[in-house]
Design a protein around this motif. Structure first.
Motif, PDB file in Angstrom:
ATOM      1  N   GLY A 257       3.007   5.965   3.609  1.00 36.35           N
ATOM      2  CA  GLY A 257       2.311   4.914   4.341  1.00 36.35           C
ATOM      3  C   GLY A 257       1.474   5.404   5.506  1.00 36.35           C
ATOM      4  N   ASP A 258       1.670   6.657   5.901  1.00 40.75           N
ATOM      5  CA  ASP A 258       0.906   7.204   7.025  1.00 40.75           C
ATOM      6  C   ASP A 258      -0.487   7.670   6.615  1.00 40.75           C
TER       7      ASP A 258
ATOM      8  N   GLU B  88      -3.178   3.762  -4.025  1.00 43.70           N
ATOM      9  CA  GLU B  88      -1.738   3.516  -3.959  1.00 43.70           C
ATOM     10  C   GLU B  88      -1.063   3.843  -5.288  1.00 43.70           C
ATOM     11  N   ALA B  89      -1.687   3.436  -6.402  1.00 48.63           N
ATOM     12  CA  ALA B  89      -1.125   3.746  -7.716  1.00 48.63           C
ATOM     13  C   ALA B  89      -1.071   5.254  -7.928  1.00 48.63           C
ATOM     14  N   ILE B  90      -2.124   5.947  -7.498  1.00 49.00           N
ATOM     15  CA  ILE B  90      -2.151   7.414  -7.635  1.00 49.00           C
ATOM     16  C   ILE B  90      -1.058   8.033  -6.779  1.00 49.00           C
TER      17      ILE B  90
ATOM     18  N   SER C  68       1.612   1.122   4.140  1.00 49.66           N
ATOM     19  CA  SER C  68       0.470   1.347   3.248  1.00 49.66           C
ATOM     20  C   SER C  68      -0.280   0.058   2.982  1.00 49.66           C
ATOM     21  N   ARG C  69       0.460  -0.995   2.648  1.00 49.31           N
ATOM     22  CA  ARG C  69      -0.185  -2.266   2.315  1.00 49.31           C
ATOM     23  C   ARG C  69      -0.875  -2.855   3.541  1.00 49.31           C
TER      24      ARG C  69
ATOM     25  N   LEU D  50       9.642   0.196   4.205  1.00 55.30           N
ATOM     26  CA  LEU D  50       8.834   0.275   5.414  1.00 55.30           C
ATOM     27  C   LEU D  50       7.588   1.125   5.194  1.00 55.30           C
ATOM     28  N   SER D  51       7.737   2.225   4.458  1.00 51.41           N
ATOM     29  CA  SER D  51       6.580   3.066   4.174  1.00 51.41           C
ATOM     30  C   SER D  51       5.555   2.319   3.331  1.00 51.41           C
TER      31      SER D  51
END
Length: 215
Positions: free
Chosen positions: A153-154, A64-66, A94-95, A89-90
């Motif tokens: 997030g996909d 996620e950081a990347i 992801s989370r 929302l995205s």
């Protein structure tokens, strides 16, 4: 050129490669020098995490950081919405994938090999995956993020769904896929970056399954 340290069947590495492919960012990929957890790799990536990104003097881990770093550095082909709600929302997707859906899938990994399979644990994993798929279906139905675009997030969500689909039958009993999730999966697989990654990644998934004796 960016260097990315990856492992063959890592879900999070596939997630990162989808983002890199979609944003058309040139990168070179390499296994951890000396192997994950080796002194050599830890001298480069102190946390020992995979994937890891090396960009000049920057060494960065956590998918996620990347992803957030690459989104800011390479704003062309954006993978976050230009609206506050869309970005939220995205990120929520992801989370959810990283902290709810993938951990439910991970409950099955110790039991992929038939000889090591605990049917009670498999039943519990099946119930948790079912719960998470149901929740994802509700979240997707409530989200107005267009699906003709690939959002940050996909990337992890579709890879996790593909692992779940692969485990269905050989490892866990048949699942009831919410219509919204089944439609979403089909739509995500149609995106070029996802399709290209799955052409390369699916053989690694199958190799893992064969190695464990599950296929």
């Amino acid at each position: 050129m960016l260097r990315v340290y990856t492992s063959d069947h890592s879900l999070y590495c596939a997630k990162l490669r989808i983002l890199l492919r979609h944003k058309q960012i040139p990168f070179e990929e390499a296994p951890p020098p000396g192997g994950g957890g080796s002194a050599e790799y830890l001298s480069i990536v102190p946390s020992g995490n995979i994937p890891a990104l090396v960009d000049g003097d920057l060494v960065l881990t956590d998918s996620e950081a990347i992803a957030e770093y690459l989104e800011e550095k390479y704003p062309d082909r954006p993978m976050l919405s230009d609206t506050l709600i869309g970005r939220a929302l995205s990120r929520e997707r992801s989370r959810f994938s990283d902290t709810r859906l993938e951990p439910a899938l991970r409950l099955t990994f110790p039991h992929v090999a038939p000889a090591a399979r605990d049917q009670v644990a498999i039943k519990e994993a099946h119930a948790m995956i079912t719960k998470r798929l149901s929740a994802l279906g509700v979240m997707l139905a409530r989200s107005d993020l267009p699906r003709n675009r690939l959002w940050m997030g996909d990337c992890g969500t579709i890879v996790t769904l593909e692992w779940i689909a692969l485990f269905e039958g050989p490892v866990i009993p048949t699942l009831v896929w919410p219509d919204e999730v089944a439609t979403y999966r089909t739509q995500m697989l149609a995106h070029a970056a996802v399709a290209e990654e799955m052409i390369a990644y699916r053989p690694e998934m199958l190799h893992y399954m064969r190695e464990k004796g599950a296929l």
